[in-house]
Enzyme design. Sequence first.
Site, PDB file in Angstrom:
ATOM      1  N   THR A 119       0.841  -1.194   0.000  1.00 16.32           N
ATOM      2  CA  THR A 119       0.000   0.000   0.000  1.00 16.32           C
ATOM      3  C   THR A 119       0.875   1.241   0.000  1.00 16.32           C
ATOM      4  OG1 THR A 119      -0.069   0.231   2.402  1.00 16.32           O
ATOM      5  CG2 THR A 119      -1.788  -1.122   1.387  1.00 16.32           C
ATOM      6  N   GLN A 120       0.318   2.277  -0.564  1.00 16.34           N
ATOM      7  CA  GLN A 120       0.968   3.570  -0.490  1.00 16.34           C
ATOM      8  C   GLN A 120      -0.031   4.567   0.072  1.00 16.34           C
ATOM      9  OE1 GLN A 120       2.614   5.183  -4.117  1.00 16.34           O
ATOM     10  NE2 GLN A 120       3.672   6.757  -2.931  1.00 16.34           N
ATOM     11  N   GLY A 121       0.161   4.941   1.319  1.00 18.55           N
ATOM     12  CA  GLY A 121      -0.703   5.948   1.933  1.00 18.55           C
ATOM     13  C   GLY A 121      -0.135   7.324   1.658  1.00 18.55           C
ATOM     14  N   ALA A 167       3.196   7.059   4.063  1.00 20.68           N
ATOM     15  CA  ALA A 167       4.090   5.912   4.166  1.00 20.68           C
ATOM     16  C   ALA A 167       3.809   4.865   3.105  1.00 20.68           C
ATOM     17  CB  ALA A 167       3.961   5.287   5.556  1.00 20.68           C
ATOM     18  N   ASP A 219      -6.022   6.637  15.163  1.00 19.50           N
ATOM     19  CA  ASP A 219      -6.637   6.391  13.853  1.00 19.50           C
ATOM     20  C   ASP A 219      -7.222   4.981  13.842  1.00 19.50           C
ATOM     21  OD1 ASP A 219      -7.387   6.636  11.192  1.00 19.50           O
ATOM     22  OD2 ASP A 219      -5.396   6.181  10.398  1.00 19.50           O
TER      23      ASP A 219
HETATM   24  N1  ATP Z   1       2.925  -5.719  10.256  1.00 25.46           N
HETATM   25  C1  ATP Z   1       2.133  -5.942   9.197  1.00 25.46           C
HETATM   26  N2  ATP Z   1       1.938  -7.191   8.743  1.00 25.46           N
HETATM   27  C2  ATP Z   1       1.146  -7.413   7.676  1.00 25.46           C
HETATM   28  N3  ATP Z   1       0.508  -6.461   6.987  1.00 25.46           N
HETATM   29  C3  ATP Z   1       0.655  -5.187   7.409  1.00 25.46           C
HETATM   30  C4  ATP Z   1       1.470  -4.858   8.523  1.00 25.46           C
HETATM   31  N4  ATP Z   1       1.439  -3.523   8.693  1.00 25.46           N
HETATM   32  C5  ATP Z   1       0.639  -3.056   7.732  1.00 25.46           C
HETATM   33  N5  ATP Z   1       0.149  -4.022   6.944  1.00 25.46           N
HETATM   34  C6  ATP Z   1      -0.760  -3.877   5.794  1.00 25.46           C
HETATM   35  O1  ATP Z   1      -0.443  -2.661   5.133  1.00 25.46           O
HETATM   36  C7  ATP Z   1      -1.522  -1.732   5.196  1.00 25.46           C
HETATM   37  C8  ATP Z   1      -0.988  -0.327   5.440  1.00 25.46           C
HETATM   38  O2  ATP Z   1      -0.234  -0.277   6.628  1.00 25.46           O
HETATM   39  P1  ATP Z   1      -0.369   0.936   7.649  1.00 25.46           P
HETATM   40  O3  ATP Z   1      -1.797   1.082   8.048  1.00 25.46           O
HETATM   41  O4  ATP Z   1       0.632   0.761   8.735  1.00 25.46           O
HETATM   42  O5  ATP Z   1       0.100   2.140   6.714  1.00 25.46           O
HETATM   43  P2  ATP Z   1      -0.541   3.543   6.363  1.00 25.46           P
HETATM   44  O6  ATP Z   1      -1.996   3.560   6.682  1.00 25.46           O
HETATM   45  O7  ATP Z   1      -0.116   3.890   5.001  1.00 25.46           O
HETATM   46  O8  ATP Z   1       0.280   4.397   7.402  1.00 25.46           O
HETATM   47  P3  ATP Z   1       0.114   5.882   7.942  1.00 25.46           P
HETATM   48  O9  ATP Z   1      -1.343   6.018   8.323  1.00 25.46           O
HETATM   49  O10 ATP Z   1       1.049   5.898   9.119  1.00 25.46           O
HETATM   50  O11 ATP Z   1       0.547   6.798   6.845  1.00 25.46           O
HETATM   51  C9  ATP Z   1      -2.425  -2.255   6.306  1.00 25.46           C
HETATM   52  O12 ATP Z   1      -3.766  -1.912   6.125  1.00 25.46           O
HETATM   53  C10 ATP Z   1      -2.203  -3.761   6.238  1.00 25.46           C
HETATM   54  O13 ATP Z   1      -3.022  -4.349   5.249  1.00 25.46           O
HETATM   55 MG    MG Z   2      -3.464   2.366   7.904  1.00 25.09          MG
END
Ligand code: ATP
Ligand code: MG
Lengths: 214, 285
Positions: B40-42, B45, B170
Amino acid sequence: MALIETFHLSHLPSSYAVHAALYRDVQNASFLRQQLLSGNTEFEYAFLDATSIISTMHALAAAFRATNDFMNNRLRSRNVHSETVFCLSPNNNIADSFRRFGVNDTTTNLLVIKICTGGEITTDGVRTHLSRAVDGAAVPFIDESLRSMTDLAKIKKIYKIGTSNNVGSAGKRNKSDISPTGSQMVLNGNQAELKERKELEVAILGLMALRGAT
Amino acid sequence: MAAATDNPPADITENLPDLPPSTLLPPLFNNTNPPPELLTQGAEALLYRTTYLVPSIPCALKHRPSKPYRHPILDARLTKQRILAEARVLAKCRREGVNVPAVYALDWEKGWLLMEWIEGGTVRSILDRWLHSTPVGVDASKRESELKDLMSRVGQTVGELHRAGVVHGDLTTSNLMLKPVSTADDTLASSHEEEGKQHQEQREQHLQGEVVVIDFGLAMQSVQDEDRAVDLYVLERAFGSTHPRAENLFQEVLRAYGESFKGAKVVLRRLEDVRMRGRKKSMIG
Ligand SMILES: Nc1ncnc2c1ncn2[C@@H]1O[C@H](COP(=O)(O)OP(=O)(O)OP(=O)(O)O)[C@@H](O)[C@H]1O
Ligand SMILES: [Mg+2]
């Protein structure tokens, strides 16, 4: 004959190698320590007291961080091997880390780590040299070997974990495992112990990773 | 693997850059073989699947790339603060026994964090699939109680998080994962036929598993009732918008939360204030 395990750790350049050799009943720990103190260039190793090591992952994580810090030119100690000892530490005191994790005169369980950042040194070369240098019984570098060596009480003290409200929570987790809402697993004594060890290990990895953060 | 079926929402996929993802990786991971797999690309991050130390240990790589529009000194400071804050909270939670991914390694100068890989999927995607499936031969009351059980595990886990002195910031159904119990303990259980059978049954019930909290990018250390209540409010709204069919069962989350630690009941009372304010706000705005 030394039993060397060679790793090409994930993400490190493929020319890099990490060699590990584990011994029990070591007779010449003070000699080995002396070679490090005198800066003998034939002894470019991290000599670790294996009673302070909980698992293979624990030791390899230190080698990984030391190598990454080496590649980024931010070693805090003399070289990548002393840095490996330092990277096991939960704090920034280098002398302390040598005392807690490094070989000392009474060490009998010894873990040797050698990090090769060029292609020049082979597993055979390390084996030959260690077979001559270490007077002890080689055992495989695997979790099962380390399990019989680890001094858990000492490790918990070093990392300040296992007091009332924290990682003893492996115990708490087990409770929730047998509750109707958790998994149906009922752990027997040995499984519970493995689980507690695993929790301790990952707590330690977190502390090592965060060391030096401001 | 399991998470690869966990499709990111459409808006995230659309945001993927034209550059090949590898060019965005931190330098250490440029020669990683096989290359980390972008999940994923948020906004802040990128999340990859890769390995730690040896090929048999899967892990998640979270990278906070630098933002070219920010002043470099400010950028480095913000990146460092955020990745460190997240790693600190994760490590603290894990030490206190909360179900979160373990911290494996991090480089705050380069903005990356390696953490334990959680098998399974997000509660959001699992609920989506589960609510839209209509299995034959499973009676409605059994399904209802399974769902209720999941909700109660969610409440319990959030309670454990709050008890540890952390608020998430969140709390959505995408930031909760459901980890199948079988993966962690399969090897242990398979030695006993009876337990093995039990596990087989568990695997077939899709809502079984351990609730794991992820994504601590906005988390902070707090024991304030208000902060805790806002966490619950955000989660309640999230369930309401992503899973209206599960909304009436949110009481089960709150019930389990209420029993999970000493101050929880007070937080539930505070939640009523927060809801009220939320309603007023939406009426005015
Ligand atoms: N430790 C992990 N193991 C497996 N999958 C994960 C893990 N961490 C994250 N993911 C997968 O990646 C997706 C995105 O991760 P995460 O929610 O941490 O990032 P983000 O929402 O882009 O971050 P942020 O909100 O800090 O910018 C999650 O919804 C999940 O599907
Ligand atoms: Mg997330």
